[in-house]
Design a protein around this motif. Structure first.
Motif, PDB file in Angstrom:
ATOM      1  N   MET A   1       0.858  -1.195   0.000  1.00  0.00           N
ATOM      2  CA  MET A   1       0.000   0.000   0.000  1.00  0.00           C
ATOM      3  C   MET A   1       0.897   1.250   0.000  1.00  0.00           C
ATOM      4  SD  MET A   1      -3.360   0.531   2.375  1.00  0.00           S
ATOM      5  CE  MET A   1      -2.472   0.618   3.908  1.00  0.00           C
ATOM      6  N   PRO A   2       0.990   1.927  -1.142  1.00  0.00           N
ATOM      7  CA  PRO A   2       1.919   3.071  -1.216  1.00  0.00           C
ATOM      8  C   PRO A   2       1.362   4.339  -0.572  1.00  0.00           C
ATOM      9  CG  PRO A   2       0.810   2.784  -3.318  1.00  0.00           C
ATOM     10  CD  PRO A   2       0.320   1.681  -2.426  1.00  0.00           C
ATOM     11  N   THR A   3       2.255   5.162  -0.087  1.00  0.00           N
ATOM     12  CA  THR A   3       1.886   6.488   0.424  1.00  0.00           C
ATOM     13  C   THR A   3       1.504   7.392  -0.744  1.00  0.00           C
ATOM     14  OG1 THR A   3       3.233   6.400   2.427  1.00  0.00           O
ATOM     15  CG2 THR A   3       2.865   8.577   1.470  1.00  0.00           C
ATOM     16  N   LYS A   4       0.408   8.126  -0.580  1.00  0.00           N
ATOM     17  CA  LYS A   4      -0.046   9.046  -1.618  1.00  0.00           C
ATOM     18  C   LYS A   4      -0.034  10.484  -1.108  1.00  0.00           C
ATOM     19  CE  LYS A   4      -3.092   6.313  -4.547  1.00  0.00           C
ATOM     20  NZ  LYS A   4      -4.494   6.110  -4.944  1.00  0.00           N
ATOM     21  N   PHE A   5       0.052  11.404  -2.048  1.00  0.00           N
ATOM     22  CA  PHE A   5      -0.151  12.829  -1.756  1.00  0.00           C
ATOM     23  C   PHE A   5      -1.645  13.091  -1.693  1.00  0.00           C
ATOM     24  CE2 PHE A   5      -1.173  16.842  -4.155  1.00  0.00           C
ATOM     25  CZ  PHE A   5      -1.029  17.696  -3.075  1.00  0.00           C
ATOM     26  N   ARG A   6      -2.080  13.707  -0.602  1.00  0.00           N
ATOM     27  CA  ARG A   6      -3.481  14.107  -0.452  1.00  0.00           C
ATOM     28  C   ARG A   6      -3.539  15.627  -0.325  1.00  0.00           C
ATOM     29  NH1 ARG A   6      -7.819  10.915   2.052  1.00  0.00           N
ATOM     30  NH2 ARG A   6      -7.033   8.849   2.511  1.00  0.00           N
ATOM     31  N   THR A 206      -4.186  10.007   6.911  1.00  0.00           N
ATOM     32  CA  THR A 206      -3.480  11.104   6.256  1.00  0.00           C
ATOM     33  C   THR A 206      -2.811  11.975   7.306  1.00  0.00           C
ATOM     34  OG1 THR A 206      -5.049  11.145   4.420  1.00  0.00           O
ATOM     35  CG2 THR A 206      -3.704  13.105   4.722  1.00  0.00           C
ATOM     36  N   TYR A 207      -1.531  12.229   7.113  1.00  0.00           N
ATOM     37  CA  TYR A 207      -0.766  13.080   8.030  1.00  0.00           C
ATOM     38  C   TYR A 207      -0.565  14.453   7.382  1.00  0.00           C
ATOM     39  CZ  TYR A 207       3.295  15.202  10.232  1.00  0.00           C
ATOM     40  OH  TYR A 207       4.143  16.103  10.837  1.00  0.00           O
ATOM     41  N   ALA A 208      -0.725  15.519   8.186  1.00  0.00           N
ATOM     42  CA  ALA A 208      -0.489  16.886   7.723  1.00  0.00           C
ATOM     43  C   ALA A 208       0.387  17.607   8.739  1.00  0.00           C
ATOM     44  CB  ALA A 208      -1.808  17.635   7.564  1.00  0.00           C
ATOM     45  N   GLY A 209       1.360  18.351   8.246  1.00  0.00           N
ATOM     46  CA  GLY A 209       2.169  19.164   9.153  1.00  0.00           C
ATOM     47  C   GLY A 209       3.654  19.092   8.860  1.00  0.00           C
ATOM     48  N   ASP A 216       9.641  14.137   1.094  1.00  0.00           N
ATOM     49  CA  ASP A 216       8.879  13.764   2.292  1.00  0.00           C
ATOM     50  C   ASP A 216       7.877  12.651   1.993  1.00  0.00           C
ATOM     51  OD1 ASP A 216      10.030  15.460   4.219  1.00  0.00           O
ATOM     52  OD2 ASP A 216       8.836  17.160   3.526  1.00  0.00           O
ATOM     53  N   LEU A 217       7.417  12.553   0.750  1.00  0.00           N
ATOM     54  CA  LEU A 217       6.505  11.467   0.389  1.00  0.00           C
ATOM     55  C   LEU A 217       7.205  10.117   0.514  1.00  0.00           C
ATOM     56  CD1 LEU A 217       4.659  13.130  -2.601  1.00  0.00           C
ATOM     57  CD2 LEU A 217       3.519  12.053  -0.651  1.00  0.00           C
ATOM     58  N   ALA A 218       8.423  10.033  -0.013  1.00  0.00           N
ATOM     59  CA  ALA A 218       9.189   8.789   0.108  1.00  0.00           C
ATOM     60  C   ALA A 218       9.541   8.502   1.563  1.00  0.00           C
ATOM     61  CB  ALA A 218      10.462   8.874  -0.742  1.00  0.00           C
ATOM     62  N   LEU A 219       9.833   9.571   2.316  1.00  0.00           N
ATOM     63  CA  LEU A 219      10.150   9.415   3.735  1.00  0.00           C
ATOM     64  C   LEU A 219       8.946   8.879   4.504  1.00  0.00           C
ATOM     65  CD1 LEU A 219      12.059   9.819   6.154  1.00  0.00           C
ATOM     66  CD2 LEU A 219      11.284  12.204   6.256  1.00  0.00           C
ATOM     67  N   ALA A 220       7.765   9.468   4.259  1.00  0.00           N
ATOM     68  CA  ALA A 220       6.548   9.007   4.934  1.00  0.00           C
ATOM     69  C   ALA A 220       6.238   7.563   4.559  1.00  0.00           C
ATOM     70  CB  ALA A 220       5.367   9.911   4.580  1.00  0.00           C
ATOM     71  N   GLU A 221       6.457   7.213   3.297  1.00  0.00           N
ATOM     72  CA  GLU A 221       6.213   5.839   2.848  1.00  0.00           C
ATOM     73  C   GLU A 221       7.148   4.862   3.555  1.00  0.00           C
ATOM     74  OE1 GLU A 221       4.945   4.600  -1.349  1.00  0.00           O
ATOM     75  OE2 GLU A 221       7.102   4.253  -1.378  1.00  0.00           O
ATOM     76  N   LYS A 222       8.411   5.261   3.680  1.00  0.00           N
ATOM     77  CA  LYS A 222       9.402   4.407   4.347  1.00  0.00           C
ATOM     78  C   LYS A 222       9.088   4.259   5.845  1.00  0.00           C
ATOM     79  CE  LYS A 222      14.295   4.399   5.567  1.00  0.00           C
ATOM     80  NZ  LYS A 222      15.409   5.346   5.729  1.00  0.00           N
ATOM     81  N   LEU A 223       8.796   5.390   6.508  1.00  0.00           N
ATOM     82  CA  LEU A 223       8.569   5.374   7.957  1.00  0.00           C
ATOM     83  C   LEU A 223       7.299   4.608   8.329  1.00  0.00           C
ATOM     84  CD1 LEU A 223       9.371   9.117   8.812  1.00  0.00           C
ATOM     85  CD2 LEU A 223      10.809   7.137   9.326  1.00  0.00           C
ATOM     86  N   SER A 224       6.264   4.730   7.490  1.00  0.00           N
ATOM     87  CA  SER A 224       4.961   4.152   7.841  1.00  0.00           C
ATOM     88  C   SER A 224       4.681   2.830   7.127  1.00  0.00           C
ATOM     89  CB  SER A 224       3.836   5.137   7.499  1.00  0.00           C
ATOM     90  OG  SER A 224       3.658   5.249   6.089  1.00  0.00           O
ATOM     91  N   GLY A 225       5.626   2.366   6.319  1.00  0.00           N
ATOM     92  CA  GLY A 225       5.368   1.170   5.531  1.00  0.00           C
ATOM     93  C   GLY A 225       4.287   1.396   4.494  1.00  0.00           C
ATOM     94  N   GLY A 226       4.160   2.653   4.046  1.00  0.00           N
ATOM     95  CA  GLY A 226       3.175   2.993   3.021  1.00  0.00           C
ATOM     96  C   GLY A 226       1.752   3.117   3.546  1.00  0.00           C
TER      97      GLY A 226
END
Length: 257
Positions: A1-6, A206-209, A216-226
């Motif tokens: 499950m990939p991280t997306k930009f919202r 969805t995280y904001a801030g 940061d998208l790749a970072l969030a995907e890595k940190l959260s496992g997508g």
């Protein structure tokens, strides 16, 4: 499950704005720090997101005098946007009828800054959990995060942790998490919070801030496992920022489809 930009549409006094979250206050409006005020109407952003297939965007009403602007945004993309700010069990259906895909709740769930489960149950009964997003926006208190309400000014009795996230998950379809300490500062995301959300959340989140760079998208995907999506605000070029090109965020989503 990939991280997306919202994407988001933040409304203040009827205009699309980007605000430093910690500066919002009813009692001291003079402390408000605004990063950007749009010359375009809310519907412009709705059309932009629709045309680029950016689903799950949130429209947040920051204070009074935003209902007309929110309705304009929703009407421009019916069933394509979520709406939050002043939502209660009594008006939730009204906002869904106005074109919101889902309603976003925070402050109403915490009368006198104390979580009221009965209120949440009454809302589920009226609109169904599939239409509910819970905004567990929070501030750091030492090594914990505490849910903050009333434009992030008032701490509540709820800690954001595995237990509270698990409990709330029973009554909503997704989470929105504003890290109020870093909101609007473009100084980087709260990495520890994003990591924990990846562990705790088993429904969309969805995280904001603090988002400042496309990486940061790749970072969030890595940190959260997508498992955690990311919102950019003040850093985006469509909101006057220089850190993130909207076209690059759209391209990221397409690369993840």
């Amino acid at each position: 499950m990939p991280t997306k930009f919202r994407p988001c549409i933040d409304l203040h006094d009827g205009q699309v704005k980007q605000i430093v979250g910690a500066s919002l206050s009813d009692s001291a409006p003079s402390t408000l720090k605004t990063n950007f005020v749009a010359s375009q109407p809310p519907a412009y952003y709705s059309h932009l997101y629709r045309d680029n297939n950016l689903t799950g965007a949130h429209v947040i009403k920051l204070g009074a005098n935003n209902d007309a602007a929110a309705r304009e945004a929703l009407a421009a993309w019916p069933n394509g946007l979520q709406v939050g700010g002043g939502i209660t069990a009594d008006n939730a259906q009204e906002w869904l009828d106005a074109g919101a895909e889902k309603v976003i709740l925070t402050s109403w769930l915490f009368p006198n800054a104390k979580f009221d489960k009965e209120r949440l149950l009454s809302l589920v009964e009226r609109v169904g959990k599939g239409k509910i997003v819970i905004d567990v926006s929070c501030k750091r208190h030492g090594d914990k995060w505490i849910v903050a309400m009333n434009k992030w000014q008032t701490p509540t009795d709820m800690e954001v942790n595995e237990e509270s996230i698990s409990m709330l998950s029973e009554y909503c379809s997704e989470f929105l998490v504003h890290a109020a300490d870093v909101e609007g500062l473009c100084q980087g995301i709260d990495e520890e919070l994003v990591t924990n959300l990846g562990k705790w959340c088993h429904i969309p989140c969805t995280y904001a801030g603090g988002g400042k760079d496309i990486s940061d998208l790749a970072l969030a995907e890595k940190l959260s496992g997508g498992k955690v999506d990311l919102t950019y605000g003040s850093a985006l070029d469509i909101f006057g920022g220089s850190g993130v090109k909207f076209a690059d965020a759209v391209a990221w989503n397409r690369s993840r489809e």
